[in-house]
Write a protein that holds these residues in place. Structure first.
Motif, PDB file in Angstrom:
ATOM      1  N   CYS A   1       0.845  -1.197   0.000  1.00 14.84           N
ATOM      2  CA  CYS A   1       0.000   0.000   0.000  1.00 14.84           C
ATOM      3  C   CYS A   1       0.884   1.252   0.000  1.00 14.84           C
ATOM      4  CB  CYS A   1      -0.903  -0.031   1.237  1.00 14.84           C
ATOM      5  SG  CYS A   1      -2.223   1.189   1.164  1.00 14.84           S
ATOM      6  N   PRO A   2       1.637   1.466  -1.088  1.00 16.67           N
ATOM      7  CA  PRO A   2       2.663   2.527  -1.109  1.00 16.67           C
ATOM      8  C   PRO A   2       2.115   3.926  -0.860  1.00 16.67           C
ATOM      9  CG  PRO A   2       2.356   1.568  -3.311  1.00 16.67           C
ATOM     10  CD  PRO A   2       1.606   0.711  -2.352  1.00 16.67           C
ATOM     11  N   VAL A   3       0.868   4.171  -1.231  1.00 17.54           N
ATOM     12  CA  VAL A   3       0.325   5.522  -1.101  1.00 17.54           C
ATOM     13  C   VAL A   3       0.165   5.936   0.372  1.00 17.54           C
ATOM     14  CG1 VAL A   3      -1.603   7.014  -1.745  1.00 17.54           C
ATOM     15  CG2 VAL A   3      -0.890   5.180  -3.285  1.00 17.54           C
ATOM     16  N   HIS A   4       0.026   4.979   1.253  1.00 11.35           N
ATOM     17  CA  HIS A   4      -0.280   5.325   2.650  1.00 11.35           C
ATOM     18  C   HIS A   4       0.812   4.935   3.647  1.00 11.35           C
ATOM     19  CE1 HIS A   4      -4.122   6.645   1.267  1.00 11.35           C
ATOM     20  NE2 HIS A   4      -4.431   5.454   0.797  1.00 11.35           N
ATOM     21  N   VAL A   5       1.980   4.628   3.147  1.00 12.14           N
ATOM     22  CA  VAL A   5       3.094   4.257   4.035  1.00 12.14           C
ATOM     23  C   VAL A   5       4.334   5.017   3.570  1.00 12.14           C
ATOM     24  CG1 VAL A   5       4.519   2.342   4.889  1.00 12.14           C
ATOM     25  CG2 VAL A   5       2.090   1.948   4.358  1.00 12.14           C
ATOM     26  N   PRO A   6       5.046   5.696   4.481  1.00 11.87           N
ATOM     27  CA  PRO A   6       6.239   6.441   4.055  1.00 11.87           C
ATOM     28  C   PRO A   6       7.340   5.503   3.557  1.00 11.87           C
ATOM     29  CG  PRO A   6       6.063   6.419   6.461  1.00 11.87           C
ATOM     30  CD  PRO A   6       4.789   5.844   5.927  1.00 11.87           C
ATOM     31  N   GLU A   7       8.013   5.932   2.527  1.00 12.22           N
ATOM     32  CA  GLU A   7       9.082   5.135   1.943  1.00 12.22           C
ATOM     33  C   GLU A   7      10.260   5.021   2.920  1.00 12.22           C
ATOM     34  OE1 GLU A   7      12.074   5.232  -1.930  1.00 12.22           O
ATOM     35  OE2 GLU A   7      10.398   6.646  -1.837  1.00 12.22           O
ATOM     36  N   VAL A   8      10.840   3.825   3.004  1.00 13.50           N
ATOM     37  CA  VAL A   8      12.052   3.619   3.805  1.00 13.50           C
ATOM     38  C   VAL A   8      13.261   3.830   2.903  1.00 13.50           C
ATOM     39  CG1 VAL A   8      13.427   1.911   5.081  1.00 13.50           C
ATOM     40  CG2 VAL A   8      10.937   2.007   5.378  1.00 13.50           C
TER      41      VAL A   8
HETATM   42 MG   LIG Z   1       4.697   6.185   0.113  1.00 14.12          MG
END
Ligand SMILES: [Mg+2]
Ligand SMILES: Nc1ncnc2c1ncn2[C@@H]1O[C@H](COP(=O)(O)OP(=O)(O)O)[C@@H](O)[C@H]1O
Ligand SMILES: Nc1ncnc2c1ncn2[C@@H]1O[C@H](COP(=O)(O)OP(=O)(O)O)[C@@H](O)[C@H]1O
Ligand SMILES: [Mg+2]
Ligand SMILES: [Mg+2]
Ligand SMILES: [Mg+2]
Ligand SMILES: [Mg+2]
Lengths: 423, 423
Positions: free
Chosen positions: A95-102
């Protein structure tokens, strides 16, 4: 303090760390001369630094080998950062839209670099206290929960993949144990850690400890939490683990993640919205009676569940012929049977959600860690008035959860209790 | 066939292996010149050798990297021997009287040396077919199950220890997958592996595949099997995994062991006794109508559950102030509440037992692996008559399990269906 290369950083030593770490340098556009660094952790468990260069930014989170707000007297493995990073990446993939990128993870240093959720992002809990509506919140959170939970369950995965992942997350046992203690145990017994709005809630806290039916039900939920590896859950999905703007919703802080019951996540989120609802009366003033805002919170609770249910079953339909091993399509082979199976599954998940959500509410009122929604209400008497209503709803939901057929009935119960108390 | 030092042995090469293994030599009193070696495996999965020297004896069991009775076309990790050895030792520690001692384990060779269960020990299933009563069977099996299940659950252990052990046994996933397929999936769909007493049970098998309620319930049991790490279960506790004399009861063959639902073990044992009950009509002859024996089987079912329940709750009472983390004594702090909690726990375990037991019965009648109890009945028509009754009881127990309040009611349902069919 040093062990195996671990060093707790501060705003100064962090600069050296960044300079020595090529991936962070390049992420910051190699503009390291005028770095602005500020520690912004809310002081609970870990340290969080915002790092801003002239061209870019990031956030650095470091775990230390104890619970920050308590001190070295309550040790807590810094390996939690490994599980947080692993889940941020896995949930981010789903769910890339709602989780900050590491951007970077350093296991020795228990250090995660991730996207800086820039202003106007604020912690959802603070937005709720301020009375701000987030029209996309239900849409976004249901999307996050449906995707992360569905795709890490046996509805999508083979048992081979599932058991491998379950085994890995068994390693996060110390954080699970913290939840077991503060959510499922301490509120139901005399404990040095418990507190409540004294003296108003003294009898209420005592009644929790003396309520056999409640304790019977909470035992079942605790066992489920300890034994049932249903999906990779966030494990701490309250409104303080969500950052929002009016059009962005970002889930942070999955350090408690492990393979557990899905209802624990959905319940955490909905339970904290119910707390926010009852706290509104404490934030009402002449300029704003918060009544419209309370209605928005209730609508958000309703929409979140209904959208979650819709999205989750849609994913199930879409992938029913895939590798998921819980319900083989050769067995559940007619539309009617597929519907029956989904109804049964969602009904149980709904009841788990109510049970876990309620237990998360109770612990915020009579357990160790309280929520700012109530804590920021000026005046103990007014705060206790709000808390007591939330506590009553929670006890009802926990004990009678199997009697609720829809989220609407839950909303009605909340409203009814609220109207009775205020009327 | 060779890989990483693994060699499948035979009666000849086993002698060389023993001679090269000091612990086995000394176990055999170093009398290696006149060793008698005989392969006695029933041909299902593994090879089992009885080794007798002039002064001593032992059994050697070796796993091979496929399912013996099917051949190399169905690969199956030989690492199952590691889990079998680990569980033999752990269950043996918890209940030494009913588990054969492990003398030696060689992980590379997937080879276990254990106590030879000397004659007159026979496989319980064969004793049941022969109509032999074992007056201590219920006492012994309830003792084994109560001890192994209680002491590997969260009623006795901390979640730290529990999660460590759960993670380790996640490694036995291939064997779990075999159960998932042959117990919870294949019987409910068209599968090349299924078979039944043709043509008599054609329609019965079809009805199993078309029974939506049954399939709904079996899905719940399958999920529980895959997700719920309640205790270290044997995983294959049918009457072919028990060796008996009139005063000794020994549980062998826990290669399917993992952290799963307790009811799977208790149900496997009771379900196979119910199969034995219905098979008796096929073994009756002029000399013995088997009616008294059927009553003994029913009594044994009843006693096993009641004694199990008694022993299990006695262990719970005894250790209620121990390290077990499911029910802290500071919360469950009155005799009445302790009783309430135990009643709820045992009721759920009872219903799990009926569900899992029934699913184990069904798969023995319409799935891939049948039981000698029925297979040895001469004449397909007579066999089908017996099998159909067992199948009917199983479907009833699986679908209506939550309606049964006691094992007596189960016995009555079995008797009623039997009397109706025979009458
Ligand atoms: Mg993201
Ligand atoms: N990626 C981020 N972007 C902006 N602020 C963040 C970010 N991550 C954390 N924060 C801030 O730091 C606070 C603490 O972070 P959190 O991950 O919740 O730490 P803890 O585990 O100690 O609770 C958050 O409440 C938020 O204000
Ligand atoms: N310890 C033992 N003592 C005597 N006979 C044994 C022993 N272990 C196994 N056997 C014999 O070998 C047979 C197969 O053993 P088992 O462990 O059930 O193997 P499998 O896993 O192939 O089913 C048993 O049915 C029993 O007859
Ligand atoms: Mg946090
Ligand atoms: Mg945190
Ligand atoms: Mg066997
Ligand atoms: Mg076996």
């Amino acid at each position: 303090m040093e062990s195996n290369g671990f060093r707790p950083l501060d705003e100064k030593s962090l600069i050296e760390y960044i300079k020595a770490t090529p991936s962070l340098c390049s992420k910051l556009g190699n503009q390291l001369d005028s770095l602005q660094i500020k520690e912004v952790g809310d002081g609970n468990l870990n340290f969080v630094y915002i790092v801003i260069s002239s061209t870019s930014s990031l956030v650095i989170k470091q775990a230390i080998p104890y619970i920050r707000c308590i001190g070295e007297s309550w040790p807590m493995t810094k390996e939690r950062a490994y599980f947080e990073a692993t889940t941020l990446k896995e949930h981010g993939r789903l769910c890339p839209v709602h989780v900050p990128e590491v951007y970077h993870f350093d296991r020795v240093m228990s250090l995660i670099a991730m996207r800086y959720l820039e202003p106007p992002h604020i912690i959802l809990r603070k937005g709720l206290i301020a009375g701000i509506e987030y029209p996309l919140l239900a849409e976004h959170m249901s999307e996050y929960m449906a995707n992360t939970l569905f795709f890490t369950s046996l509805l999508y995965n083979s048992t081979t993949e599932h058991k491998r992942a379950v085994a890995e997350f068994c390693g996060n046992v110390e954080l699970c144990r913290l939840t077991e203690q503060v959510v499922f145990s301490d509120p139901y017994k005399v404990s040095q850690y418990n507190r409540w709005t004294f003296p108003y809630l003294d009898r209420d806290a005592e009644l929790v400890r003396e309520d056999d039916t409640l304790k019977l039900e909470v035992a079942e939920l605790k066992s489920m939490f300890c034994e049932r590896a249903q999906a990779l859950i966030h494990g701490d999905l309250h409104t303080g683990s969500v950052m929002v703007t009016c059009d962005s919703t970002q889930v942070i802080d999955p350090e408690f993640s492990f393979y557990g019951p899905m209802g624990f996540d959905v319940g955490a989120f909905l339970g904290n919205l119910i707390l926010a609802f009852f706290a509104q009366d404490g934030h009402a003033d002449q300029g704003n009676d918060r009544k419209a805002y309370q209605q928005w919170i209730l609508r958000t609770i309703e929409d979140t569940w209904n959208l979650f249910q819709k999205k989750f079953t849609a994913l199930w339909d879409e992938h029913k012929d895939g590798l998921g091993e819980a319900y083989l399509s050769a067995i559940y082979n007619t539309p009617e049977l597929q519907l029956l199976v989904q109804k049964k599954y969602m009904k149980e998940l709904f009841h788990d959600t109510l049970g876990f959500g309620a237990s998360k509410m109770i612990r915020r009122i009579v357990g160790v860690a309280h929520v700012e929604d109530f804590e920021s209400i000026p005046g103990a008497s007014k705060r206790a008035f709000c808390e007591r209503q939330a506590l009553e709803v929670a006890k009802l939901l926990l004990k009678e959860r199997r009697g609720f057929q829809s989220i609407n009935q839950v909303i009605s119960a909340i409203q009814e209790l609220h109207d009775k108390s205020s009327g």
